[in-house]
Scaffold this active site. Structure first.
Site, PDB file in Angstrom:
ATOM      1  N   HIS A  65       2.419  -3.297   1.104  1.00  0.00           N
ATOM      2  CA  HIS A  65       1.038  -3.730   0.900  1.00  0.00           C
ATOM      3  C   HIS A  65       0.845  -4.350  -0.477  1.00  0.00           C
ATOM      4  O   HIS A  65      -0.225  -4.868  -0.792  1.00  0.00           O
ATOM      5  CB  HIS A  65       0.071  -2.545   1.080  1.00  0.00           C
ATOM      6  N   THR A 200      -6.750   4.433  -4.987  1.00  0.00           N
ATOM      7  CA  THR A 200      -7.576   3.528  -4.185  1.00  0.00           C
ATOM      8  C   THR A 200      -6.934   3.179  -2.842  1.00  0.00           C
ATOM      9  O   THR A 200      -7.433   2.322  -2.121  1.00  0.00           O
ATOM     10  CB  THR A 200      -7.888   2.229  -4.954  1.00  0.00           C
TER      11      THR A 200
END
EC number: 4.2.1.1
Length: 261
Positions: A65, A200
């Site tokens: 990611h 996050t």
């Protein structure tokens, strides 16, 4: 943390994370929108002190990611102290978040304003814990410096990092990345906002003292495009570029944001 079970598209993106990670709806989630009029100046906050040894830069890794620039954190050679922190925190990696267009991509926002991207320098509490893996779930375990990135002039200090992306284009690839001083990526002023929050992305542990720099750094549209050229697919698979990897701001839920300035 299996990266296959979460991501940033509609099927596995931030809106879905709470199904696998209920803490996603917790009381101390990150990022947040920093409302400057509500941030309280705290005269007890010390200046942030970073001391990074370029020799601790070790490798660059495509984690699917995003990509991480990883540091040797076996001793206190690259450390963050001061600011809101009672202990010394050791640098373990830095990474970036970005969006599919230049007008958004940061995770934190300031008075609702989105930036083009965000740099996160991740440190763990080496005074209390023996590894990043141990510290990651502890309330005082992590300290992350967040630097907002604004589209504008090219940033020469970023170029060595961006040029290394071609060597880790696909998920799972790693390559040596040495002799780099990450303090070159920090803005000239280290005035900051600070609050207690979380990672996050999954596992979203509420273990982070955030230090968000008031001053942003710049990068060019071409440099942003280099970030978006990273692939979340493995070698031999159909190419899937990482066009966006940011979580939207989460509710403050009564937390206080303090300002050093």
């Amino acid at each position: 943390m299996a990266s296959a079970d979460w991501g940033y598209d509609s099927k596995n993106g931030p809106d879905q994370w709470s199904k696998l990670y209920p803490i996603a709806n917790g009381n101390n989630q990150s990022p947040i929108d920093i409302k400057t009029s509500e941030a309280k100046h705290d005269s007890s906050l010390k200046p942030v002190s970073v001391s990074y040894n370029p020799a601790t830069a070790k490798e660059i890794v495509n984690v699917g990611h995003s990509f991480h620039v990883v540091f040797d954190d076996s001793s206190n050679q690259s450390v963050l102290k001061g600011g809101p922190l009672a202990d010394s925190y050791r640098l373990t990696q830095f990474h970036f978040h970005w969006g599919n267009s230049n007008d958004h991509g940061s995770e934190h926002t300031v008075d609702g304003a989105k930036y083009s991207g965000e740099l996160h320098l991740v440190h763990w509490n080496s005074a209390k814990y023996s590894s990043a893996a141990e510290a990651i779930s502890k309330a005082d375990g992590l300290a992350i410096i967040g630097v907002l990135m604004k589209v504008g002039p090219a940033n020469p200090n970023l170029q060595k990092v961006l040029d290394a992306l071609s060597s880790v284009k696909t998920k799972g690839k790693r390559a040596p990345f040495t002799n780099f001083d990450p303090s070159s990526l920090l803005p000239s002023s280290l005035d900051y906002w600070t609050y207690f929050g979380s990672l996050t992305h999954p596992p979203l542990h509420e273990s982070v003292t955030w230090v968000i720099c008031k001053e942003s750094i710049s990068l060019s549209p071409e440099q942003l495009a280099q970030l978006r050229g990273l692939l979340s697919s493995a070698e031999g698979e159909p190419a899937v570029p990482v066009l966006s990897n940011h979580r939207p701001p989460q509710p403050l839920k009564g937390r206080t944001v303090r300002a050093s300035f």
